[in-house]
Every structure is written in C-alpha cells, then in structure tokens.
Scaffold this active site. Structure first.
Site, PDB file in Angstrom:
ATOM      1  N   GLN A   1       8.062  33.048  -8.928  1.00 43.69           N
ATOM      2  CA  GLN A   1       8.885  33.482  -8.063  1.00 43.69           C
ATOM      3  C   GLN A   1       9.040  34.928  -7.986  1.00 43.69           C
ATOM      4  O   GLN A   1       9.759  35.361  -8.829  1.00 43.69           O
ATOM      5  CB  GLN A   1       9.782  32.675  -7.690  1.00 43.69           C
ATOM      6  CG  GLN A   1      10.747  33.207  -6.460  1.00 43.69           C
ATOM      7  CD  GLN A   1      12.027  32.284  -6.257  1.00 43.69           C
ATOM      8  OE1 GLN A   1      12.584  31.748  -7.264  1.00 43.69           O
ATOM      9  NE2 GLN A   1      12.528  32.332  -5.211  1.00 43.69           N
ATOM     10  N   GLY A   2       8.651  35.815  -7.181  1.00 44.99           N
ATOM     11  CA  GLY A   2       8.915  37.177  -7.402  1.00 44.99           C
ATOM     12  C   GLY A   2       9.742  37.672  -6.489  1.00 44.99           C
ATOM     13  O   GLY A   2       9.549  38.417  -5.226  1.00 44.99           O
ATOM     14  N   TYR A   3      11.071  37.598  -6.623  1.00 40.64           N
ATOM     15  CA  TYR A   3      12.011  37.759  -5.820  1.00 40.64           C
ATOM     16  C   TYR A   3      13.042  38.784  -6.150  1.00 40.64           C
ATOM     17  O   TYR A   3      12.882  40.064  -5.717  1.00 40.64           O
ATOM     18  CB  TYR A   3      12.939  36.447  -5.312  1.00 40.64           C
ATOM     19  CG  TYR A   3      12.577  35.961  -4.347  1.00 40.64           C
ATOM     20  CD1 TYR A   3      11.277  35.380  -3.902  1.00 40.64           C
ATOM     21  CD2 TYR A   3      13.376  35.250  -3.334  1.00 40.64           C
ATOM     22  CE1 TYR A   3      10.803  34.836  -2.841  1.00 40.64           C
ATOM     23  CE2 TYR A   3      12.937  34.475  -2.266  1.00 40.64           C
ATOM     24  CZ  TYR A   3      11.895  34.338  -1.833  1.00 40.64           C
ATOM     25  OH  TYR A   3      11.462  33.401  -0.601  1.00 40.64           O
ATOM     26  N   SER A   4      13.959  38.518  -7.168  1.00 35.02           N
ATOM     27  CA  SER A   4      15.111  39.667  -7.683  1.00 35.02           C
ATOM     28  C   SER A   4      14.513  40.674  -8.228  1.00 35.02           C
ATOM     29  O   SER A   4      13.434  40.631  -8.893  1.00 35.02           O
ATOM     30  CB  SER A   4      16.051  38.927  -8.616  1.00 35.02           C
ATOM     31  OG  SER A   4      16.610  37.852  -8.183  1.00 35.02           O
TER      32      SER A   4
ATOM     33  N   GLU B   1      14.889  26.106  -2.388  1.00 30.80           N
ATOM     34  CA  GLU B   1      15.219  26.598  -3.823  1.00 30.80           C
ATOM     35  C   GLU B   1      16.520  25.999  -3.778  1.00 30.80           C
ATOM     36  O   GLU B   1      16.948  25.190  -5.153  1.00 30.80           O
ATOM     37  CB  GLU B   1      15.002  27.967  -3.926  1.00 30.80           C
ATOM     38  CG  GLU B   1      15.475  28.250  -5.670  1.00 30.80           C
ATOM     39  CD  GLU B   1      15.543  29.647  -5.995  1.00 30.80           C
ATOM     40  OE1 GLU B   1      15.243  30.491  -5.038  1.00 30.80           O
ATOM     41  OE2 GLU B   1      15.661  30.016  -7.099  1.00 30.80           O
TER      42      GLU B   1
ATOM     43  N   GLU C   1      28.797  32.629  -4.847  1.00 27.47           N
ATOM     44  CA  GLU C   1      29.679  33.648  -3.880  1.00 27.47           C
ATOM     45  C   GLU C   1      28.754  33.833  -2.837  1.00 27.47           C
ATOM     46  O   GLU C   1      29.231  33.990  -1.444  1.00 27.47           O
ATOM     47  CB  GLU C   1      30.020  34.829  -4.495  1.00 27.47           C
ATOM     48  CG  GLU C   1      31.221  34.845  -5.680  1.00 27.47           C
ATOM     49  CD  GLU C   1      30.838  34.235  -6.864  1.00 27.47           C
ATOM     50  OE1 GLU C   1      29.350  34.081  -7.061  1.00 27.47           O
ATOM     51  OE2 GLU C   1      31.633  33.749  -7.933  1.00 27.47           O
TER      52      GLU C   1
ATOM     53  N   SER D   1      11.207  33.314 -13.373  1.00 24.60           N
ATOM     54  CA  SER D   1      11.009  31.996 -14.250  1.00 24.60           C
ATOM     55  C   SER D   1       9.673  31.873 -14.526  1.00 24.60           C
ATOM     56  O   SER D   1       8.846  31.782 -13.878  1.00 24.60           O
ATOM     57  CB  SER D   1      11.549  30.942 -13.435  1.00 24.60           C
ATOM     58  OG  SER D   1      12.988  31.188 -12.772  1.00 24.60           O
TER      59      SER D   1
END
Lengths: 410, 382
Positions: A130-133, A248, A388, A165
């Site tokens: 997963q290429g998110y952050s 997710e 949060e 990950s």
C-alpha cells in the site's frame, strides 16, 4: 432455508476432506501465507490448502465468480466462515489484496482491470503493498506529493512513500499519486497500480522498536507506469483512497476481536494463552488471582472485549442490507486498537519481569515474542489512521459535529 | 444470536418511545418530586402502561401474560429510561414477577402473576440488608413455628416498598450469614402485624423503603420456592433484573448524549460553535463508541434471556458484563452531561441533573461495576 442447510452440509463435507490436519492447528507466525511471486511455504500443507481454497474461490468467498471469487451470498459466506471456525481452520491466504485492494477494485475498476487483477488476488499469485503515507503526509494524507505526470501513454512517477508494509516483499503496489497540483489538495489525487519490479523503484526496510522491520521506505525515481493502470477517474482518487481506508480500518479492528476469545493470543499455546491464565500461572495461583487490582483490571478488559465483539457482530448483521463498511469502521478501528494495546499492557503485568526479556537463555521463545508483540501493538493506533483521526471521523461523519478546520478559516 | 431488533421489537420500541415522550416526559418526574407525591408514581400513567400490556410482556400466556419475551420488556425499559419514567415496572414486573415465575408454585403463579398483569397487585423485593449489594449476605431469619414461619430482621433499599401490597422477603432458614445455602424466599402481606415500613426519599425521586420485620407470622404457603434452596432462583431473578436495569440505563445514557450533541451544535463561544472544538469532539466520539458497545451488550444479554439454549452460568456472566459495562458508561455519560452543558448543567431547571441522580441509584442497584467485575471474574474462574 433448505438450500442453505444443503450448502452447509456440502461445505462441511468438503472441508473435512480438503483441509489438511496441520491446517487445523493454531497459526504460527512463520507459516502465515502471504502468496506472491516469491511465496514460500514453511509448511507444505499450506500450499495445498491455499490451492484447494483458491480453486473454489473461497479465499474471497463473497467476490463474483466471474473474477475467480467464490460467488457466495452473505448467508452462504457466513456459513462458510462458521464451518471454517468450527474446525479451527487457518486462513488459507492473508493479503492486502484481499482485505484492502480487491473490494475497491470491485467497486471502482474497469471490467478489464478487474479481469486482470482480481483473479491473481484470489489465488495469491500477486502480493500487494500500500503506497499511502509519505514523509510529509501522515495524518494529513491528502497533502501527499508523489507526482505522476502523463507522458504519452504512460505516467512518470517520482517521489517517495513511507510505512509501506512489506514493500520489500511485495510484487505490486496500489499507490496514491498527485496528478494535479493546481487544485485543492483532495481534488488532484489519483489511484494507480504498478509493478514493484519496474525500473526506478527501490525500498529500504525501517527497523522498529520491536526489532523487526515490517515497514519500508519506498522510492520512485522516474518510474514508468502504463496509463491504463490508473483506477477510476483521473484526479478522483481520493474517493477510492477513503473507501480503501474503511476496509483497512475494518481489518485492523479485528486485532481487537482476537482479544475477546478465551485464547487471548490465538496461535500460541500454554501458559500465556489467556490473560487471567498467565497472571495466575506466573503467580502460582490456583483458584483465584491473588492480585485484586490486576484481577479487577483483567475483568474490566474482558468485559470491554466481550462488548466489543458483540458490537462487531452487530455491525455485520446491520450491514447485511447495507454497503459494507461505513464511518462506524472508524469506531471499531479505534476501539479495537485501544483494546489490543490494553491487552498487551495487561499481559506484561500478568507475566512480570519474564515478559520483559529481549534475548538470551533466561526466557522462553514465547516470552521473547511477547515483548516484541507488545511493542508492535503500539503501532495499532497509528497505522490506518491514528486514533485521533478516527475520533475526528466519528465526530464529523457520524455525529455531524461542525468541521473545526472550515470554521477556523471563516 | 440476533443483535438487531426484529420487526415486532422495533414496532414495540417505536410505540413505547412515543408513548413515553407524550405521556411521561421528564417533567412528570419533576412534578412528582415537587408535589412530594405520596405514591411516588402516577397511578393513571401506570394504568395506561398496564393497558399497553407492559406488565405482562415477559409473562407466559398461561398466567395472563403475552409471552413477548425479555427482548420486548427490554425495549420498553430502554424507552422508560430515556424519559426517566417512575413506575412499578422495575419493582413489580422486572423483579417480583420474575421471582414468582422462576420460583413459584403453579398456584402462586396463577394467583399472583395474573393480578400483576392487570395491574391489581404491586409487589416489592426485600433483599438488601447492607448499604452495598450482597445478595447472599442475609441475616433476616425465618424460623419454623408450627405450620408456618416467624420472620425477624430488617431490609433496606426496598424499591417501591412503601406502596407494595405484598413483599417478597429473602430470609435465612439455615446456614451461616454469607452462605448461599439456607436462603429461602417468603411472600408476605405488607399490612400484617410486625411489618414496619419507612419510606426513604432517594436522590432519584423514586421510592425506596427501609422495612423492619418483628415476629412476623406467615403460613407455610408463604414460602416461594424450595426451603433453604432459594438462592439459585433468586440469583436468576436478579440477573434478569440486572439486564433490565442495564436496558433502562441504555435509554437514559442515550437521552443525555442526545442532549449533549444538541448543545454542542447550538452553543457558540469565541465566535464558533463549541462542537467544532477538537477537545469536545473527541470526548463526544469516545462516548458515542462506548454507547454503541452498551447497545450491543444489552441486546446480546436480552437475547440470551430469551434463548432456551443458554445455561444459567452463561446468563449470569452476561448479566455481569452488561451491568458492569453499563454502570461504567453511565458514570461517564452522566458526568459529561453536566460538564458539557457548563453552568446550565448545574441548574435544577435543566433536565440533565435528573439523569445523573437516577444514574447513581441505578448504578448501585443490584450491584455496581466493581461488584459485577468481581462476580464475572469468579464466574470465569479467576
């Protein structure tokens, strides 16, 4: 009803015949099957079990048969999962393709893309990451800067991702990229798929406080990706991105669920199989846990876990008519993660100094693994959106409270 | 196990909700308090509740009830909790009728349950002797004398004790003071000689009584259940009532939370709605999550009561899960109910104060959170 009980009978019979004995024992970390081009099978039965389940599409029971899925309806899928649970069957395949990517491809991808990618998720042929952050885009994910520029029939991708990950072991990546920098940040994002073997892709594992390196930094240097790999419409990737996050979060919330069973650490055995069992074992208690404060806290934890398990179950029942996960997935994610963290803190107290070993002879493998799992659990309330952020989503989407950001801009 | 309401239960819930809001809003409780009402509940309202069949909800048809299950009674209790309805529903229906149904002889059931269903009889359970719940700690004695028994002792926190025509008295017929063995239950007319009832005015404005029994003579037919072996049926009764009280608390906490949300969306400070402040948003989101857990837990516990396959041990564990969880969240939500309304929350004029008062009584009643965590641990063998 008639048809359902027949389905149950035939499923039970099939599982009896086809689930190898060793696949009916608690899962151990090294034998989890992630699939992929470089799949390894520490236990040969795992490969057999995967093959048999994938042939029936039962690694993804509810997905359409057209794309290799099981084609089961909700009732049948529930029966299958009950029958699997009945014999304690291990999951045949664990993958982000199943838990995150597949559901959004089914919802947003073109027919051609579904034909190309979904069958390979079902049989575990391709392992996804997963290429998110990004280094500068964590909680504020939409501010991501990895760029994709259209150059004829391909996109040229430059930038970097972080906390990817298992990027070092994955075959393909589903990736959020910026395709328009001139518009408000949410409106210039696209969702694209590409091969990690492409030229210009590199990864670097990040060592965590637990000592392991499940996450990577991932770098893209002039990576060429066919234009046809973009999913959904150009610049409308944020919708897909959010939807995938709901899946997710549902996945991560299940970490909390495992806390509710009698075996708090399903997969392991012996003295730390349950919190109260561990606490009594290490104190030499036989009838009643001798530390009254710990006993009260363990009871409170287990009560919260039961209440959480009922809530997960209710959310499944309620979504039978609905469209799968929604904003309540944020609630489940947040609560499940906090529960899981509480569980490990209580386990440490239950076991005392034997639960704080790092290496060497004085500790059993199980105790050493616990130390690391405790540290790993701290990420639960960060990954997939911090606690949060989940509370923000609940406040805004579920409770309808006014958006602080838009109010402060006024 | 179904954790969502079925169609019948949903219909019942909707009609109970509109009934309570129209006929028994919080202002009614306020009126009972201000007028120092001698009954402590509105007889006319109780008759309406009887007419709706609420008293017979969980009572078998054979005894005049409607066999609608505890799932039905539970949704009614939830809605009465939402507007803090003060009525004999808890004392007479949830506790006494359950005890009679669990322990009574065919004759007792025929005689008493049929009267409860039509509103002719109010019954209270005289159990507690100390200021904290300890159901096996019974020192009130019942000594055999001739054909009958003579009761001596004193009871406290007897809900609706001063209006009940009959009392179910938990007494010791043998065994040591904390022993579950040797406990027996007796049905005693409240107007017989030797029963001295003193009404106590509680903070939630509901009725509770201290009752003294001095050489009270009862016949052999007063015995409810088996001699010396009443505890198991009593405990089952208490578990039903604990789950029922949890359902009532579920309604109350939702009412408080609704009020909080409404206030967050309308009160302005610093030029913005206070609901836009993250400090308040996160507290609201956490309360929402806890209330969702409470909902599922209450549904699961009520469903278990109607599930013939559940053992008494499973129900006991679930009752303690439900009571402990609901007490904790009720504490949180009732406190936040005051705090988030600011100075308004402290005024008598505003309703939220009624909820925190009822909350603490409901929390204590039939065991608080610590009592039930201890019980849960014991039931689960640690």
């Amino acid at each position: 009803m008639q048809a359902l009980s027949e389905f149950q009978e035939s499923t039970r019979a099939w599982l009896e015949q086809n689930c190898p004995e060793s696949m009916r024992t608690p899962m151990v970390q090294e034998e989890i099957v992630w699939g992929g081009r470089n799949a390894s099978f520490a236990n040969p039965d795992s490969e057999l079990w995967l093959q048999r389940m994938a042939d029936k599409g039962w690694t993804c029971p509810g997905w359409p048969a057209e794309f290799g899925g099981g084609g089961l309806d909700k009732e049948q899928a529930i029966i299958l999962s009950e029958e699997l649970a009945r014999i304690n069957a291990r999951p045949a395949l664990t993958s982000f393709g199943i838990s995150m990517l597949g559901p959004v491809l089914l919802e947003y991808a073109s027919h051609q893309q579904k034909m190309e990618f979904i069958p390979k998720i079902v049989c575990g042929e391709i392992r996804w990451c997963q290429g998110y952050s990004e280094p500068g885009a964590g909680s504020d994910l939409a501010s991501l800067g990895t760029k994709a520029e259209l150059q004829g029939d391909y996109y040229l991708i430059n930038g970097s991702k972080v906390w990817t990950s298992y990027a070092d072991q994955a075959d393909w990546i589903f990736c959020l990229v910026r395709t328009d920098s001139e518009v408000p940040k949410h409106s210039g994002i696209s969702f694209i798929l590409f091969d990690m073997d492409s030229e210009g892709v590199s990864t670097k594992p990040i060592q965590l406080i637990s000592g392991s390196s499940p996450f990577c930094e991932t770098f893209f240097d002039d990576v060429k990706v066919p234009a046809g790999n973009l999913v959904g419409r150009l610049n409308e990737g944020w919708t897909i991105a959010k939807r995938l996050l709901q899946h997710e979060r549902t996945m991560i919330s299940s970490f909390g669920l495992s806390a509710s069973g009698q075996s708090d650490r399903g997969g392991t055995t012996s003295s730390v199989a349950s919190l109260e069992g561990a606490a009594m074992h290490y104190r030499g208690d036989t009838e009643k846990l001798s530390d009254p404060v710990l006993r009260d806290q363990i009871a409170q934890f287990k009560i919260d876990s039961e209440a959480f398990a009922f809530t997960s179950q209710r959310s499944v029942e309620e979504s039978k008519k609905g469209q799968g996960p929604n904003a309540t997935s944020s609630m489940l994610k947040n609560y499940g993660c906090e529960l899981n963290k509480r569980r490990y803190e209580l386990l440490l107290r239950a076991i005392g100094s034997q639960g704080l070993g790092w290496e060497g002879e004085g500790f059993s493998d199980e105790e050493l693994q616990l130390t690391r799992e405790w540290l790993r659990s701290k990420a639960n309330s960060i990954e997939g959106g911090t606690s949060e952020i989940q509370l923000n989503v609940i406040a805004k989407r579920v409770l309808g409270l006014p958006d602080m950001l838009s109010m402060s801009k006024k | 196990m179904a954790l969502v309401l079925n169609e019948d239960q949903q219909l019942l819930k909707d009609s109970a909700k509109s009934f309570c809001q129209q006929n028994a809003p919080v202002s009614m409780l306020r009126k009972l308090r201000d007028s120092k009402d001698s009954d402590g509940f509105d007889r006319q309202l109780w008759q309406q509740m009887i007419d709706l069949g609420w008293a017979g909800m969980a009572i078998p048809e054979a005894y005049g009830g409607f066999d609608f299950g505890y799932g039905g009674l539970g949704v009614v209790l939830e809605e009465t909790g939402r507007t803090l309805v003060s009525s004999p529903l808890i004392s007479t229906v949830l506790l006494a009728a359950t005890a009679i149904n669990e322990l009574g002889s065919e004759q007792q059931k025929q005689e008493l349950l049929t009267k409860i269903v039509i509103g002719e009889l109010l019954v209270a359970l005289a159990l507690d002797e100390r200021t904290s719940h300890a159901p096996s700690h019974i020192s009130t004695t019942a000594k055999q004398s001739g054909d009958g028994f003579i009761l001596n002792g004193s009871k406290t926190f007897v809900l609706d004790g001063h209006v009940a025509q009959k009392l179910i008295v938990v007494a010791r017929t043998s065994g040591t003071i904390d022993s579950e063995q040797g406990i027996s239950l007796f049905i005693v007319d409240s107007n017989v000689e030797g029963v001295n009832c003193q009404r106590s005015w509680m903070v939630d404005n509901r009725n509770s009584a201290n009752i003294q029994f001095t050489d009270v003579k009862v016949g052999a037919d007063a015995l409810l259940g088996e001699l010396d072996k009443g505890f198991s049926g009593l405990d089952k009764t208490l578990d039903v009532a604990r789950i029922g009280i949890a359902a009532e608390m579920l309604g109350s906490m939702q009412a408080v939370f609704d009020s909080i949300l409404e206030y967050l969306k309308q009160r302005e400070q610093f030029g913005v709605l206070i609901g836009s402040f993250q400090g308040l948003q996160h507290r609201a989101a956490e309360m929402y999550s806890e209330i969702e857990l409470c909902k599922s837990t209450v549904r699961a516990a009520l469903a278990a009561l109607d599930d013939a396959d559940k053992s008494q041990e499973e129900i006991a564990s679930l009752a303690s899960v439900a009571k402990a969880k609901l007490c904790d969240v009720m504490m949180l939500v009732s406190n936040e109910g005051i705090q988030m309304h600011g100075g308004m929350g402290m005024t008598d004029e505003f309703d939220v104060g009624f909820f925190i008062k009822r909350a603490r009584v409901a929390q204590q009643f039939l065991g608080d959170a610590t009592f039930h965590r201890d019980r849960y641990a014991t039931l689960n063998k640690f």
